[in-house]
Every structure is written in C-alpha cells, then in structure tokens.
Design a protein around this motif. Structure first.
Motif, PDB file in Angstrom:
ATOM      1  N   MET A 279      -2.628 -16.042   6.030  1.00 30.79           N
ATOM      2  CA  MET A 279      -3.036 -14.811   6.721  1.00 30.79           C
ATOM      3  C   MET A 279      -3.179 -15.064   8.216  1.00 30.79           C
ATOM      4  SD  MET A 279      -6.560 -12.569   6.276  1.00 30.79           S
ATOM      5  CE  MET A 279      -6.120 -11.835   4.715  1.00 30.79           C
ATOM      6  N   LYS A 280      -2.703 -14.100   9.017  1.00 32.48           N
ATOM      7  CA  LYS A 280      -2.876 -14.205  10.461  1.00 32.48           C
ATOM      8  C   LYS A 280      -4.365 -14.109  10.803  1.00 32.48           C
ATOM      9  CE  LYS A 280      -0.102 -12.022  13.168  1.00 32.48           C
ATOM     10  NZ  LYS A 280       0.697 -10.966  13.848  1.00 32.48           N
ATOM     11  N   THR A 281      -4.779 -14.799  11.829  1.00 33.41           N
ATOM     12  CA  THR A 281      -6.196 -14.762  12.221  1.00 33.41           C
ATOM     13  C   THR A 281      -6.403 -14.167  13.605  1.00 33.41           C
ATOM     14  OG1 THR A 281      -6.033 -17.029  13.046  1.00 33.41           O
ATOM     15  CG2 THR A 281      -6.786 -16.728  10.765  1.00 33.41           C
ATOM     16  N   GLU A 282      -5.327 -13.805  14.305  1.00 28.43           N
ATOM     17  CA  GLU A 282      -5.451 -13.144  15.603  1.00 28.43           C
ATOM     18  C   GLU A 282      -4.465 -11.985  15.651  1.00 28.43           C
ATOM     19  OE1 GLU A 282      -5.161 -15.647  18.985  1.00 28.43           O
ATOM     20  OE2 GLU A 282      -6.684 -17.072  18.297  1.00 28.43           O
ATOM     21  N   VAL A 283      -4.972 -10.784  15.956  1.00 35.59           N
ATOM     22  CA  VAL A 283      -4.121  -9.609  16.011  1.00 35.59           C
ATOM     23  C   VAL A 283      -4.540  -8.722  17.179  1.00 35.59           C
ATOM     24  CG1 VAL A 283      -3.623  -9.577  13.542  1.00 35.59           C
ATOM     25  CG2 VAL A 283      -5.618  -8.342  14.409  1.00 35.59           C
ATOM     26  N   LYS A 284      -3.625  -7.866  17.548  1.00 33.39           N
ATOM     27  CA  LYS A 284      -3.935  -6.873  18.585  1.00 33.39           C
ATOM     28  C   LYS A 284      -4.880  -5.808  18.028  1.00 33.39           C
ATOM     29  CE  LYS A 284      -2.947  -4.397  22.429  1.00 33.39           C
ATOM     30  NZ  LYS A 284      -3.198  -4.857  23.812  1.00 33.39           N
ATOM     31  N   ALA A 285      -4.580  -5.327  16.820  1.00 34.08           N
ATOM     32  CA  ALA A 285      -5.389  -4.269  16.212  1.00 34.08           C
ATOM     33  C   ALA A 285      -5.538  -4.530  14.721  1.00 34.08           C
ATOM     34  CB  ALA A 285      -4.772  -2.900  16.441  1.00 34.08           C
ATOM     35  N   LEU A 286      -6.749  -4.367  14.235  1.00 32.08           N
ATOM     36  CA  LEU A 286      -7.039  -4.489  12.809  1.00 32.08           C
ATOM     37  C   LEU A 286      -7.499  -3.137  12.307  1.00 32.08           C
ATOM     38  CD1 LEU A 286      -7.445  -6.327  10.290  1.00 32.08           C
ATOM     39  CD2 LEU A 286      -9.837  -6.568  11.036  1.00 32.08           C
ATOM     40  N   VAL A 287      -6.824  -2.617  11.292  1.00 28.00           N
ATOM     41  CA  VAL A 287      -7.196  -1.349  10.664  1.00 28.00           C
ATOM     42  C   VAL A 287      -7.883  -1.666   9.344  1.00 28.00           C
ATOM     43  CG1 VAL A 287      -6.387   0.856   9.775  1.00 28.00           C
ATOM     44  CG2 VAL A 287      -5.231  -0.194  11.734  1.00 28.00           C
ATOM     45  N   ILE A 288      -9.088  -1.142   9.164  1.00 25.29           N
ATOM     46  CA  ILE A 288      -9.859  -1.390   7.951  1.00 25.29           C
ATOM     47  C   ILE A 288      -9.788  -0.144   7.075  1.00 25.29           C
ATOM     48  CG2 ILE A 288     -12.136  -1.917   7.017  1.00 25.29           C
ATOM     49  CD1 ILE A 288     -12.782  -3.289   9.686  1.00 25.29           C
ATOM     50  N   GLY A 289      -9.062  -0.244   5.969  1.00 22.91           N
ATOM     51  CA  GLY A 289      -8.953   0.879   5.041  1.00 22.91           C
ATOM     52  C   GLY A 289      -7.505   1.227   4.764  1.00 22.91           C
ATOM     53  N   GLY A 290      -7.143   1.220   3.489  1.00 27.92           N
ATOM     54  CA  GLY A 290      -5.760   1.437   3.099  1.00 27.92           C
ATOM     55  C   GLY A 290      -5.506   2.747   2.397  1.00 27.92           C
ATOM     56  N   GLY A 291      -6.207   3.785   2.797  1.00 27.32           N
ATOM     57  CA  GLY A 291      -5.885   5.117   2.304  1.00 27.32           C
ATOM     58  C   GLY A 291      -4.829   5.756   3.184  1.00 27.32           C
ATOM     59  N   ALA A 292      -4.631   7.054   3.011  1.00 28.06           N
ATOM     60  CA  ALA A 292      -3.610   7.752   3.794  1.00 28.06           C
ATOM     61  C   ALA A 292      -3.903   7.678   5.288  1.00 28.06           C
ATOM     62  CB  ALA A 292      -3.524   9.206   3.339  1.00 28.06           C
ATOM     63  N   VAL A 293      -5.168   7.802   5.678  1.00 27.10           N
ATOM     64  CA  VAL A 293      -5.515   7.789   7.096  1.00 27.10           C
ATOM     65  C   VAL A 293      -5.268   6.408   7.696  1.00 27.10           C
ATOM     66  CG1 VAL A 293      -7.389   8.053   8.757  1.00 27.10           C
ATOM     67  CG2 VAL A 293      -7.162   9.678   6.863  1.00 27.10           C
ATOM     68  N   GLY A 294      -5.753   5.359   7.028  1.00 29.78           N
ATOM     69  CA  GLY A 294      -5.578   4.012   7.555  1.00 29.78           C
ATOM     70  C   GLY A 294      -4.121   3.613   7.682  1.00 29.78           C
ATOM     71  N   THR A 295      -3.307   3.903   6.652  1.00 29.54           N
ATOM     72  CA  THR A 295      -1.901   3.525   6.718  1.00 29.54           C
ATOM     73  C   THR A 295      -1.180   4.303   7.820  1.00 29.54           C
ATOM     74  OG1 THR A 295      -1.411   5.089   4.940  1.00 29.54           O
ATOM     75  CG2 THR A 295      -1.730   2.795   4.326  1.00 29.54           C
ATOM     76  N   SER A 296      -1.549   5.564   8.015  1.00 25.98           N
ATOM     77  CA  SER A 296      -0.946   6.343   9.089  1.00 25.98           C
ATOM     78  C   SER A 296      -1.277   5.753  10.452  1.00 25.98           C
ATOM     79  CB  SER A 296      -1.420   7.799   9.029  1.00 25.98           C
ATOM     80  OG  SER A 296      -0.957   8.533  10.139  1.00 25.98           O
ATOM     81  N   ILE A 297      -2.515   5.333  10.643  1.00 24.48           N
ATOM     82  CA  ILE A 297      -2.905   4.750  11.927  1.00 24.48           C
ATOM     83  C   ILE A 297      -2.129   3.460  12.179  1.00 24.48           C
ATOM     84  CG2 ILE A 297      -4.814   3.688  13.194  1.00 24.48           C
ATOM     85  CD1 ILE A 297      -6.658   5.728  11.687  1.00 24.48           C
ATOM     86  N   ALA A 298      -2.044   2.604  11.177  1.00 22.93           N
ATOM     87  CA  ALA A 298      -1.290   1.357  11.345  1.00 22.93           C
ATOM     88  C   ALA A 298       0.169   1.658  11.678  1.00 22.93           C
ATOM     89  CB  ALA A 298      -1.391   0.518  10.070  1.00 22.93           C
ATOM     90  N   TYR A 299       0.762   2.605  10.961  1.00 24.48           N
ATOM     91  CA  TYR A 299       2.155   2.986  11.208  1.00 24.48           C
ATOM     92  C   TYR A 299       2.340   3.465  12.652  1.00 24.48           C
ATOM     93  CZ  TYR A 299       6.314   5.956  11.189  1.00 24.48           C
ATOM     94  OH  TYR A 299       7.514   6.543  11.507  1.00 24.48           O
ATOM     95  N   HIS A 300       1.472   4.356  13.097  1.00 21.98           N
ATOM     96  CA  HIS A 300       1.658   4.955  14.421  1.00 21.98           C
ATOM     97  C   HIS A 300       1.341   3.987  15.550  1.00 21.98           C
ATOM     98  CE1 HIS A 300       1.845   8.779  12.145  1.00 21.98           C
ATOM     99  NE2 HIS A 300       2.596   9.164  13.160  1.00 21.98           N
ATOM    100  N   LEU A 301       0.415   3.063  15.334  1.00 18.39           N
ATOM    101  CA  LEU A 301       0.191   2.031  16.350  1.00 18.39           C
ATOM    102  C   LEU A 301       1.449   1.191  16.538  1.00 18.39           C
ATOM    103  CD1 LEU A 301      -3.443   0.816  15.551  1.00 18.39           C
ATOM    104  CD2 LEU A 301      -2.690   2.029  17.610  1.00 18.39           C
ATOM    105  N   ALA A 302       2.083   0.843  15.430  1.00 19.75           N
ATOM    106  CA  ALA A 302       3.323   0.069  15.520  1.00 19.75           C
ATOM    107  C   ALA A 302       4.427   0.892  16.162  1.00 19.75           C
ATOM    108  CB  ALA A 302       3.745  -0.411  14.137  1.00 19.75           C
ATOM    109  N   ARG A 303       4.523   2.137  15.793  1.00 18.75           N
ATOM    110  CA  ARG A 303       5.570   2.979  16.370  1.00 18.75           C
ATOM    111  C   ARG A 303       5.338   3.203  17.856  1.00 18.75           C
ATOM    112  NH1 ARG A 303       7.414   8.904  14.126  1.00 18.75           N
ATOM    113  NH2 ARG A 303       5.867   9.684  15.602  1.00 18.75           N
ATOM    114  N   ALA A 304       4.067   3.148  18.281  1.00 18.86           N
ATOM    115  CA  ALA A 304       3.751   3.320  19.701  1.00 18.86           C
ATOM    116  C   ALA A 304       3.994   2.053  20.513  1.00 18.86           C
ATOM    117  CB  ALA A 304       2.302   3.766  19.863  1.00 18.86           C
ATOM    118  N   GLY A 305       4.362   0.953  19.826  1.00 16.63           N
ATOM    119  CA  GLY A 305       4.739  -0.250  20.570  1.00 16.63           C
ATOM    120  C   GLY A 305       3.860  -1.461  20.363  1.00 16.63           C
ATOM    121  N   TRP A 306       2.777  -1.329  19.612  1.00 14.73           N
ATOM    122  CA  TRP A 306       1.945  -2.505  19.350  1.00 14.73           C
ATOM    123  C   TRP A 306       2.589  -3.289  18.193  1.00 14.73           C
ATOM    124  CZ3 TRP A 306      -3.992  -1.129  19.767  1.00 14.73           C
ATOM    125  CH2 TRP A 306      -4.278  -0.817  21.105  1.00 14.73           C
ATOM    126  N   ASP A 307       2.982  -4.498  18.481  1.00 11.42           N
ATOM    127  CA  ASP A 307       3.734  -5.284  17.497  1.00 11.42           C
ATOM    128  C   ASP A 307       2.887  -6.305  16.757  1.00 11.42           C
ATOM    129  OD1 ASP A 307       3.275  -7.045  19.516  1.00 11.42           O
ATOM    130  OD2 ASP A 307       5.383  -7.441  19.983  1.00 11.42           O
TER     131      ASP A 307
END
Length: 829
Positions: A1-29
């Motif tokens: 498991m990675k131990t350093e990230v730009k953004a950590l999203v806590i929660g894997g429901g529809a809202v959490g997965t959408s946030i993770a998706y859109h952060l990546a789409r906005a350019g955070w890799d």
C-alpha cells in the motif's frame, strides 16, 4: 500500500468514488480511496437510485443536473453499464398550491437549463392509463430524468477512477487523523471478517496525505469526533417496499417503454417500476434518527425492521393512485439509514477550523448528488473555487452551538418535509426557539412572528394576536404580506425598529491588523471613528464575504457581516489572519457575536425617537450631521445603556444601528418603547427590510453576493480600490464581466411577487436570473434584483420575468431607484 498521497478519500460509496474520480480527472495523479468494508456497503447499496432534478436550491439544481448528465457518459468511458434508465419523472399535484410550487421550481430550473413539460390530468391519463388522475390538478414531467442502479454507477465511477490512476483499497478503516502542519497523518486499521462481522485487526499503516476528504456516510459522527469538530450529519430511517409483479403493468409494458418514476408529494411518496412490480418509497412522519453517536460495530450492509404501520397511510395512497396495485403482494422490503442534515443540503466543502480537510457528508439524496458533488468539490480543491456558489452546502453554515440533539431532531424534521411544500416563506418548528436574544419574549408579546437563521430567532414581521404564521404560508402573497407592507411604509414615513442582534460580529486587532485587513478586503480602510462597506474575495476573485467595517482605533476594527454566516465568515477570517501573521505581524480575531445586541432604528423620525434617551451635554445637536455624520460611529449613552452607535441604515432611510451589551438589551428595549410612543415607533421585521433594501439596490450576501460573482459583476465598482493590492484582485480583473447585477421593477400579478429564484428573459432568450424579489411600497409594484447579460443592463431595458408560468414585463431601473441621491439617509436635524 502507498503511504504518501496527494489526496486521501475516506468512504467508498457513490459520493466518495465520485470525488476520487473527479480529483483524478481534474489532474491530481496521486489519489487514494479507502473503504472500511466493500464499495457501496453503506447507504449506497440500499438506495432506490432515483435521480430527481427537482430542487428549490440553485446550487443543488446544478449539482443534480451535472450528475444526471455525467452518469450518461460513464458507459462510453468505462465499458460498464451504469444502469441508468431514462424513463422520465412525473411529479403530480393534488392542489393549486402544489402547482404554484412547481411553477416556482420550473422558473428556477430554466436558469440552469433543466428541461420540463407541463401535463394536465387528461394528458397523464392518455400517456399512463394505470395512474388515477380524477383528483389531480396537473403535473410537471422531466423527460431526461429517471433512475439508476446505485451499485452499478458506483462501480463504473470506481473503474473510471482506477483508469485515471486512483488507488482503491478496501477493508481499511480510518482510526486517527492528525495534522502535522503541512499534511495529514491518517492511521488506518485493516478490517477482517470474524463470525460474520467486520472487526479491526492488529495490522495498521499510517498514510501521509496533503488533503483528506471524508465521505463516511453513516459513520459521520465517528468522523467528527476524530476531527474534533461538530457536524449535523445523522442518519434517519428510510423505508421502501417492493411489490410482486402487477399484471396490469406487465400487460401495459408489452407495447410501451418503462413506466416513468411517479411522485405524489401530496401523498408523500415516490413509486417506480421494478421487474414488473412497483417500488414504493414513502417519506412518512415519525421516522427516527439513528446512529446519533456511532454505528454499532456489527452493523454492515444491514437493515432495520420494517414498520408497516408507520407507512400505512402512504401505502394506501399508492393503491389509490395506482388502483391495479391493490391486489399485488409485497415481495421485499428495506428500512435503512440515510444521512440527513437540518436543512436537507449536504455538507460539502472545507471542515471548520481545519486545513486541507474536506467534508462530503450528510447526503440524503446521495445517488442524485454524487456526480455533481465530486465535480464541484474537485474544482474547489484543485482550482481554489467552484464555478457555482457553494455557500448553501458549505459545512460552516452551522456553528459550534449545534448539538447532537439538535441535529437528530432537525434531521427527522428534514426527512418528514421532503415532500411537504417548500414554501419560500416557510419556517420549520422543530428545536425552536433555541438561540434567542434577551428581548425575544418582549417581541413575542407584541406579535413577533419569528424566522430562524443560524439558530437565532429573528422577527420576520409582527401580527395581531391569534394570527397563524403556519396558515399564512404561500407561494403567492401570504397572510403576512399586508403586515410587511405596513411595516415598510412605517419606516419610509416615520420610524421603525428592527432587531439585528443575529449579525455576525468580529473584532480584528493587533499590530498586524491594519496591513492584514488592507490586503484581506478590496475597499479603502476607514479612518478611526468611520465605517466602510467592503468585501473579502476568494482566490478566484469572487465575493466571499461582505463586511461593514468600523475602525475603532489605529489597529482595531469591528467587522459586521450576515447573521446566518457567523462560523462561515469567522473560519475564513481566522485562517487568513493565521496565514498572514508572519508577514504583517500579530493579528487577533475575536468572535463577539453573542456579546453585542443590535437594534436598527430607521426612518425620518429616528432622531425624534433617540433624542429623549440621549445622555449628552447637547442632545439637540448630538445626532446632527455635524457631530454625527453619515457613515460614522460613536460611543453614546441611551438611558443607562452604553451604545456603539453606527450611522448606517440597510433600509435607505435616516437611521442608526445601536450595538449594545447583550446583557443590557431589555433595558434599552424598554426605554426605546417608552420613547417611541410620541413619534409612533413601529416594530419591523426582516421581510419588510428585505423589500426596502431592494428599493435602494443594496446587495445581500447569499443572494446578489456570492462565490460565483465578482464585486465588479455585482456592480460594486465604487467599493473596489484598484490602486492597492488585495486578495483576489488579479483573478477578479481577469474574469471580466460575464453577467452584471441590476434592479428591476416588475408589472407582475396582483396576488404574487417574485421570490428571487425566477428566470429573466428577453423575448425567447434566457438572459439571466433573479436573486432577490419582493414588493416595493415606494413604487407600488413588484421589485427584484438579479443578474443579466451586460448588454441588457442599461436602465430602461425591457425584459420579462417568469412567474406562475407566465412572462411578466420588467424594466431595468437605475441604481437605487428610491432616493438615488441619498438625500433622505443624509438628512440633517
């Protein structure tokens, strides 16, 4: 498991997965999402998956619209069918009041480009013969709406996120969050199966994240405790039942597409087709809040026992509306937790008092909002601000006064009100009164009908004994309307008193205060003893906060802002001061809201009211323009009460704000009432004040002033000092003028005024929207403020405002149509 990230999203429901998706789409890799169980295992799995575009909030309408449009693109991107059935949404009305609600909503929907159709009872029967229509007034139909499979859309977003580099880790629970000064250290514990339960193991790992987003759903209270904050996201039970196949529906479907989603708000339910049968989802009275403090350790994808007696009325009304369902048996039932907030809007944005901590909690319509929530939160995190105003969903709209008991009871009320008419003049009763000024009982005894803002009770208007505010609510001119008219006229012709105690108030002082505020706000700082109106901007150059600023001393300032936004303003102010202390020197910020009461005195007879109470060597001249000029502040004594008097009036008349020690409020009130007998003092509420300020084109925060417009677009050029550097200046100037604020006089219907949610048109073109509306006693017609295309902002421009499903002529008028020269507010005496 990675131990350093730009953004950590806590929660894997529809809202959490959408946030993770859109952060990546906005350019955070470098984004990671963790889920304590399996994706969708919270409220997502048992959600009905409806996608209602109907919403009376401008921001929420944009969020929901984005979701509906976005979900339709997921299959092409990911190859996974998101399970979106575009069957339409038929929202029926049993009363004229409900149709009025739909007409107000429809005008708001037009400002966001949401399509809809009007249907008569006959139209409904012709298209969907299974629906009983003899007691309906009509319906509004959304052809682009429908329902979606919550698990499928969540998995599609998760796949899209992975394709964009997001790491998703399941069976890891966040157990501690610590801010190090430049990042978050998040302690994760591996969760393991044991006897059918999910329990913590001894395996732990610490993740360092620059940003953390919590989308913990039902676990929101546990999250709040870990962060040391309060948030009113608490679940409420929501039941729905699934019937066996309905032979009539099965037969009808042989020659027809899927039946649209049905909503009968007057019966408090939705119904949609499910494998030849029906899903009934009621919003009944008496649904209890759950998990006020924590989710039980063994509660996973679990449900509560069904309470059919609680929903018997709604079930029978479904049979009434769809007669063929009467002899269909029940196939399945669900009763699960759905998170709510007191006003029904989610908590989406920065956590109060914390850095780089973002909340995405309290989603009562999580599937509907998930796509848009991810999109707009990602804009805030990546770009600094969203393209729409997010204040109505900002977590800081609730202050530290909010308790668990308050949240639980208000959330139960919010659930119950899902399908009750959303009157613009509605005041909900639960948990009230709570925050009251000392004069509350005196005001109540004189007929005050109270509204609530940020927990504070504030008079909306005054009415005779026996008058019912509840019975007077309307989408047109309610029973209170004439009282507000009389109060507005009293201020224009005599003198009125408005309780403004709920104003947010902060003191900023210290060696660095002057340099800081000069950078923090866009107007020139006032001289000692003077005041100014100024604005703090966002990094995008848009309006973040409006302040009336009083300079008390060389490096001490008294800042007054909107009463409903004390924590929202205070958090922004404190964080900015902390950031700049190293550059400007020590800056102290004190929230003194509850230390000072405020009575606003306004009207041409204001001096006649105050002079008898004034303790001064020369009381006849003490309030004159020479000794007490407009836009100045002085310490005076009224009776035995020391008062910080500020010569300013939000109504556009001669007047003063009397800021006084809160513990002396009743003494001051009683003296003002005694002195007011001679000049005919009238007690005035907020609704009349709102009309009066529109006659002066005074902008209000939360309506004309918001995080999606710059002060230049708000046509506040005179309050922007371009000769200095201030926060957001470059972005403000680069934005240019997309829309511009205007005032309009409207030749509207005889029984209604605009509410500030209506679309503005030029012919067939949608050219803007109202942000405020009401009635003008000075002009004897409806009035409004809003934004239009710059080429249509010249005084005299003829436009139309859509009210009650009709276009009404409106004319753009010059700034401050009432007393444009400010002669009345500057009058001497």
């Amino acid at each position: 498991m990675k131990t350093e990230v730009k953004a950590l999203v806590i929660g894997g429901g529809a809202v959490g997965t959408s946030i993770a998706y859109h952060l990546a789409r906005a350019g955070w890799d470098d984004v990671m999402l963790i889920e304590r169980d399996e994706l969708t295992s919270g409220s997502t799995w048992h959600a009905a998956g409806l996608l209602p575009l109907f919403n009376m909030s401008y921001a929420s309408t944009w969020i929901h619209k984005y979701s509906v449009d976005f979900y339709k693109t997921l299959e092409a991107e990911t190859g996974l069918d998101a399970g979106f059935f575009v069957v339409g949404n038929l929202r029926m009305a049993q009363s004229d009041t409900r149709m009025d609600e739909y007409m107000l909503y429809a005008s708001t929907a037009e400002t966001c480009g949401v399509p809809y159709e009007w249907l008569s009872p006959g139209d409904i029967k012709d298209r969907w013969p299974l629906v009983r229509t003899d007691d309906l007034k009509g319906a509004i139909f959304h052809p682009t709406d429908g329902y979606i499979n919550p698990a499928d859309v969540t998995m599609a977003m998760a796949k899209g996120a992975r394709q964009r580099g997001v790491v998703i880790e399941r069976k890891w629970q966040a157990d501690a969050l610590r801010w190090t000064g430049d990042a978050w250290e998040v302690t994760l514990t591996k969760m393991v199966e044991k006897g059918g339960n999910l329990v913590p193991s001894d395996e732990q790992v610490v993740i360092t994240a620059e940003h953390v987003v919590t989308a913990s759903g039902n676990h929101a209270q546990r999250t709040a405790r870990m962060l040391g904050i309060k948030m009113p996201a608490i679940p409420v039970e929501h039941q729905y039942v699934v019937t066996e196949p309905d032979p009539a529906l099965v037969e009808w479907r042989k020659d027809n597409p899927q039946h649209p989603v049905l909503r009968d708000p007057d019966a408090k339910w939705y119904v949609r087709e499910e494998r030849g049968g029906w899903i009934l989802g009621p919003y009944e009275r008496g649904a209890p809040a759950r998990f006020e403090y924590d989710v039980p350790e063994g509660f996973r994808a679990d449900l509560f026992p069904l309470d059919l007696e609680r929903i018997e009325e709604e079930y029978m009304s479904m049979i009434h509306r769809i007669p063929s369902s009467e002899h269909v048996g029940l196939k399945d039932d669900f009763n699960g937790p759905i998170c709510y907030t007191p006003d029904g809007n989610p908590l989406l944005g920065p956590a109060p008092g914390l850095r780089n901590m973002w909340l995405a909690e309290g989603f009562s319509f999580g599937i509907t909002a998930a796509g848009g929530a991810g999109h707009y939160l990602a804009q805030m995190m990546v770009e600094g601000e969203a393209e729409i105003d997010m204040a109505s969903v900002d977590p800081r709209r609730y202050g530290p006064w909010m308790t668990t008991e308050y949240a639980a009871r208000k959330n139960e009320e919010s659930y119950e009100h899902v399908y009750l008419p959303h009157f613009p003049d509605e005041e909900r009763p639960a948990c009230r009164p709570l925050r009251t000024s000392p004069a509350y009982d005196r005001q109540k005894a004189r007929g005050a009908q109270f509204g609530q803002a940020n927990g504070w009770e504030r008079p909306n208007y005054y009415a005779p004994e026996g008058f019912s505010d509840f019975d007077s609510r309307s989408f047109r001119r309610g029973g209170w309307w004439q009282y507000a008219v009389d109060e507005a006229r009293a201020i224009r012709d005599g003198v009125g008193l408005i309780d403004a105690t709920a104003f947010a108030k902060h003191v900023v002082k210290g060696p660095g205060a002057t340099q800081f505020l000069d950078w923090f706000t866009c107007n020139r700082l006032p001289k000692t003893g003077r005041i100014t109106l100024t604005y703090a901007l966002t990094s995008a150059g848009t309006v973040r906060t409006e302040y009336t600023m009083v300079r008390l001393a060389e490096n001490e300032y008294y800042l007054i802002s909107a009463g409903g936004w004390a924590e929202y303003d205070g958090d922004f102010l404190r964080k900015a001061a902390q950031d700049k202390a190293g550059e400007f020197g020590y800056i102290e910020v004190q929230d003194v809201t509850t230390q000072w009461g405020v009575f606003a005195i306004a009207g041409p007879k204001s001096r006649d009211l105050l002079r008898p109470l004034l303790r001064d060597a020369d009381p006849d001249s003490a309030l004159s323009n020479k000794r007490f000029p407009w836009l100045s502040a002085r310490n005076i004594e009224l009776g035995m009460c020391p008062v910080r008097a500020i010569r300013v009036a939000y109504t556009g008349e001669l007047g003063w704000e009397l800021h006084h020690p809160i513990e002396m409020q009743n003494h001051l009130w009683d003296r003002l009432m005694e002195a007011g007998e001679a000049p005919g003092l009238r007690l005035v509420g907020g609704r009349a004040q709102n009309w009066l300020r529109q006659e002066k084109s005074y902008r209000a925060f939360g309506t004309e002033l918001a995080r999606d417009v710059t002060p230049l677009e708000a046509d506040l050029v005179r309050f922007v000092d371009q000769s200095k550097d201030f926060h957001g200046k470059a972005a403000m100037n680069e934005t240019g003028i997309r829309m511009i604020a205007v005032s309009l006089l409207i030749d509207g219907p005889d029984d209604a005024d605009p509410w500030g949610r209506e679309v503005i048109c030029a012919g067939d073109d949608r050219v803007g929207r109202l942000t405020s509306g009401g009635y003008s006693v000075a002009f004897g017609k409806s009035i409004g403020m809003g934004y239009v295309r710059p080429d249509l902002a010249a005084p005299g421009t003829r436009l139309q405002v859509k009210m009650l499903n009709r276009f009404w002529p409106a004319e753009v008028v010059a700034e401050s149509p009432y007393d444009p020269g400010n002669e009345r507010i500057r009058r001497d005496g």
